[in-house]
Design an enzyme around this catalytic site. Structure first.
Site, PDB file in Angstrom:
ATOM      1  N   LEU A  89     -71.863 -29.251 -64.883  1.00 32.05           N
ATOM      2  CA  LEU A  89     -73.480 -28.813 -64.535  1.00 32.05           C
ATOM      3  C   LEU A  89     -73.491 -27.324 -63.739  1.00 32.05           C
ATOM      4  CD1 LEU A  89     -73.521 -32.127 -64.418  1.00 32.05           C
ATOM      5  CD2 LEU A  89     -75.890 -31.734 -63.978  1.00 32.05           C
ATOM      6  N   GLY A 177     -75.431 -27.355 -58.992  1.00 31.72           N
ATOM      7  CA  GLY A 177     -74.020 -27.503 -59.480  1.00 31.72           C
ATOM      8  C   GLY A 177     -73.329 -28.673 -59.023  1.00 31.72           C
ATOM      9  N   SER A 178     -72.724 -29.181 -60.244  1.00 27.61           N
ATOM     10  CA  SER A 178     -72.027 -30.438 -59.931  1.00 27.61           C
ATOM     11  C   SER A 178     -71.377 -30.885 -61.258  1.00 27.61           C
ATOM     12  CB  SER A 178     -73.227 -31.577 -59.436  1.00 27.61           C
ATOM     13  OG  SER A 178     -74.279 -31.565 -60.578  1.00 27.61           O
ATOM     14  N   ARG A 179     -71.209 -32.213 -61.017  1.00 24.71           N
ATOM     15  CA  ARG A 179     -70.256 -32.830 -62.401  1.00 24.71           C
ATOM     16  C   ARG A 179     -70.564 -34.168 -62.349  1.00 24.71           C
ATOM     17  NH1 ARG A 179     -63.880 -32.365 -62.920  1.00 24.71           N
ATOM     18  NH2 ARG A 179     -63.364 -34.163 -64.390  1.00 24.71           N
TER      19      ARG A 179
END
Length: 209
Positions: A89, A177-179
């Site tokens: 993301l 911001g990530s996963r």
């Protein structure tokens, strides 16, 4: 379009700061603060989604880009998993996390870790993360892991062990911001490819026969 409640304090604070800066005559600074306020509001947007209804589907738990589809080798909490699908993301994506299947939250496990770039493969093992083990109506276990990235410093999980949620329901978010990793058990075919963009609660990640 609604805004995730976790973003309300930050948006209101920035908005108030913009008003004060304009009031004291610092117009250009006020414009910058106002633009930042709009950007933060956009980050916390929470759009409605059209949830597919077939019972054998596993949906994407997040918006973003599929950066990895790999075997799940001895995946800790998800030892029975066969495949891991990782979604990156960016700060421009919707960051609301949604249930991939309807079911009960069997386990919630939070692990401290690092803040490596979320698109890197090692982020799945080394980054700060929150894992959910979900058992659906057929007794199958599906895993979802919220993973912090370089910018993400707060993982929000709104559910606890024993909660029951429907497919596509919101269960949390990761800020800036990530996963998000999804662990599929054997017998579930993968319906996406690496590089594909997906929508949480709407795109079909996998399908049981």
């Amino acid at each position: 379009m609604s805004i995730a409640r976790e973003g309300h304090p930050l948006i209101f604070s920035l908005g108030a700061a913009a008003v004060v800066v304009f009031a004291i005559g610092l117009t250009w600074i006020g414009i910058v603060v106002a633009l930042v306020t709009l950007a933060v509001a956009a980050f916390f947007r929470d759009p409605e989604r059209k949830i597919p209804i077939a019972e054998n589907l596993v949906l994407a738990p997040a918006d973003g880009k599929v950066v990895s589809i790999a075997p799940a080798n001895d995946a800790g909490l998800f030892k029975e998993a066969a495949t891991r699908i990782s979604i990156f993301l960016s700060p421009l994506d919707v960051h609301i996390n949604r249930m991939p299947v309807a079911g009960e939250i069997a386990e919630v496990y939070y692990k401290h870790g690092r803040f490596l770039a979320a698109y890197k493969a090692e982020a799945s093992e080394r980054n700060e993360q929150n894992a959910l083990k979900i058992v659906n109506g057929a007794g199958r276990s599906i895993g979802v892991v919220q993973i912090a990235g370089v910018m993400a410093r707060r993982i929000v999980c709104r559910v606890k062990k024993g909660d029951r949620l429907g497919r596509g329901e919101r269960f949390g978010l990761i800020m800036f911001g990530s996963r998000t990793d999804t662990y599929l058990p054997g017998g579930c075919s993968v319906e996406v490819v690496e590089g594909q963009r997906v929508k949480g609660g709407e795109t079909i990640l996998g399908r049981f026969a």
